[in-house]
Design a protein around this motif. Sequence first.
Motif, PDB file in Angstrom:
ATOM      1  N   LEU A  21       0.798  -1.222   0.000  1.00  0.00           N
ATOM      2  CA  LEU A  21       0.000   0.000   0.000  1.00  0.00           C
ATOM      3  C   LEU A  21       0.835   1.278   0.000  1.00  0.00           C
ATOM      4  O   LEU A  21       0.292   2.372  -0.106  1.00  0.00           O
ATOM      5  CB  LEU A  21      -0.939   0.009   1.209  1.00  0.00           C
ATOM      6  N   VAL A  23       2.441   2.574   2.467  1.00  0.00           N
ATOM      7  CA  VAL A  23       2.310   3.332   3.712  1.00  0.00           C
ATOM      8  C   VAL A  23       3.567   3.151   4.555  1.00  0.00           C
ATOM      9  O   VAL A  23       4.279   2.163   4.406  1.00  0.00           O
ATOM     10  CB  VAL A  23       1.076   2.886   4.527  1.00  0.00           C
ATOM     11  N   MET A 122      -6.174   8.632   2.594  1.00  0.00           N
ATOM     12  CA  MET A 122      -6.331   7.463   1.725  1.00  0.00           C
ATOM     13  C   MET A 122      -7.710   7.427   1.085  1.00  0.00           C
ATOM     14  O   MET A 122      -7.845   7.157  -0.119  1.00  0.00           O
ATOM     15  CB  MET A 122      -6.091   6.177   2.518  1.00  0.00           C
ATOM     16  N   ASN A 125      -7.945  10.121  -1.390  1.00  0.00           N
ATOM     17  CA  ASN A 125      -6.811  10.142  -2.327  1.00  0.00           C
ATOM     18  C   ASN A 125      -6.279  11.563  -2.467  1.00  0.00           C
ATOM     19  O   ASN A 125      -6.055  12.064  -3.574  1.00  0.00           O
ATOM     20  CB  ASN A 125      -7.218   9.580  -3.690  1.00  0.00           C
ATOM     21  N   THR A 160       4.026  10.562   5.552  1.00  0.00           N
ATOM     22  CA  THR A 160       2.664  11.099   5.428  1.00  0.00           C
ATOM     23  C   THR A 160       2.648  12.617   5.560  1.00  0.00           C
ATOM     24  O   THR A 160       1.633  13.253   5.263  1.00  0.00           O
ATOM     25  CB  THR A 160       1.737  10.492   6.502  1.00  0.00           C
ATOM     26  N   VAL A 241      -4.833  -2.030  -5.838  1.00  0.00           N
ATOM     27  CA  VAL A 241      -4.325  -1.236  -4.716  1.00  0.00           C
ATOM     28  C   VAL A 241      -5.282  -0.117  -4.288  1.00  0.00           C
ATOM     29  O   VAL A 241      -5.484   0.085  -3.080  1.00  0.00           O
ATOM     30  CB  VAL A 241      -2.925  -0.671  -5.049  1.00  0.00           C
ATOM     31  N   PRO A 242      -5.899   0.647  -5.221  1.00  0.00           N
ATOM     32  CA  PRO A 242      -6.822   1.705  -4.768  1.00  0.00           C
ATOM     33  C   PRO A 242      -7.955   1.169  -3.892  1.00  0.00           C
ATOM     34  O   PRO A 242      -8.323   1.797  -2.894  1.00  0.00           O
ATOM     35  CB  PRO A 242      -7.372   2.282  -6.082  1.00  0.00           C
ATOM     36  N   LYS A 245      -6.460   0.163  -0.519  1.00  0.00           N
ATOM     37  CA  LYS A 245      -6.165   1.338   0.309  1.00  0.00           C
ATOM     38  C   LYS A 245      -7.401   1.817   1.042  1.00  0.00           C
ATOM     39  O   LYS A 245      -7.337   2.209   2.209  1.00  0.00           O
ATOM     40  CB  LYS A 245      -5.585   2.466  -0.548  1.00  0.00           C
ATOM     41  N   LYS A 246      -8.532   1.785   0.349  1.00  0.00           N
ATOM     42  CA  LYS A 246      -9.778   2.216   0.990  1.00  0.00           C
ATOM     43  C   LYS A 246     -10.172   1.242   2.110  1.00  0.00           C
ATOM     44  O   LYS A 246     -10.634   1.659   3.171  1.00  0.00           O
ATOM     45  CB  LYS A 246     -10.886   2.331  -0.051  1.00  0.00           C
ATOM     46  N   ALA A 249      -7.894   1.933   4.925  1.00  0.00           N
ATOM     47  CA  ALA A 249      -8.278   3.183   5.576  1.00  0.00           C
ATOM     48  C   ALA A 249      -9.405   2.943   6.579  1.00  0.00           C
ATOM     49  O   ALA A 249      -9.389   3.502   7.683  1.00  0.00           O
ATOM     50  CB  ALA A 249      -8.709   4.215   4.534  1.00  0.00           C
TER      51      ALA A 249
END
Length: 265
Positions: A21, A23, A122, A125, A160, A241-242, A245-246, A249
Motif C-alpha cells: 500500500l 504506507v 487514503m 486520495n 505522510t 491497490v486503490p 487502500k480504501k 483506511a
Amino acid sequence: MISWVLYPLFGALAGVIAGLLGVGGGIVVVPVLVFLFTLQGFPPEFVMKMALGTSLASIMFTSISSFQAHHRRGAVHWDIVKAITPGILIGTFGGTYLAAALSGTFLTAFFACFLYYVAIQMLLNFKPKPSRTLPGAAGMVGMGGFIGVISSLVGIGGGTLSVPFMTWCNLPMHHAIGTSAAIGFPIAVAGTVGYIVNGWSVAGLPSPSIGYVSIPALIGIAVFSMLTAPFGAKLAHKLPVPVLKKIFAVFLIGTATKMIWGVIF
C-alpha cells in the motif's frame, strides 16, 4: 516465549502491507506493538512510549533498503535531504523529550488522531496541487523540525507529512516518495537515540530493552518486515491497490476508534 513467534509474524505482515500500500511501516507497527506489549502485560504507562521508540528503531533498518531502491531509480533529491535534515534531527530528538514528558494516554490519543488523518488521506486520495517552490534554508529547517516533532510523537518515518509537502512544492510524486524514504533515516536515527536516552534511567521497563526500545520486538519486526516488504511491492502490481487502500483506511479508522475508546473508558 510467545513474543519470539508473534513479533516475526506481525513484522512480516507489516512489511507486506507497507510494500503493498506504500504506507509507512510505523502506521502498521505502532498499533501492532501496542497490542503485543499489552498482551504481554507491559506496564500501561510504558506501552505507548516503547511502541513509538521500537517503531522508530525498526525504521532505521527498513528505510535503508527503501531509499537505496529509490536512489537506484534516480528518485532521491539529496539536496533536499541535506537541507531538511538539520531540522529533522533537532525536531525529532527534541520531540522524544516531549513524548517522555507526556502521558501514555495522551500519546495514544494523539496517535489515534493521526491515524484518522492518514485514513482520510487514503479515502479521499488527497494530493495537494503543486502551487509553489521549496522554501529557503530557514524554511526547510523549520519544516524539518515540524515533521520531526510529529514523527517522534507517532513513531513514523515522516512520509505522510513530507510527501504532501514536497508535492505541494512542485516535486513529482515519485521523486517526493523517494526523497521522503531518505528523510526517514535521520528521523529514525534521531528518534531512536532520543527514546533510548529518555528511557535509559527509567525503572521498571520490561527486559530486555534499551531505554524505550524493546530488543526482541526490534529484531522480529525489523528483520521480517524487511524480508516481506519487497513481496508486498510485487503484489502491488497484481492486486487492486486503490480498493485495498480504501479497505485499509477503514481498518485504520477502526483501529483509531478502538484506541480512543480505550483512552476514554
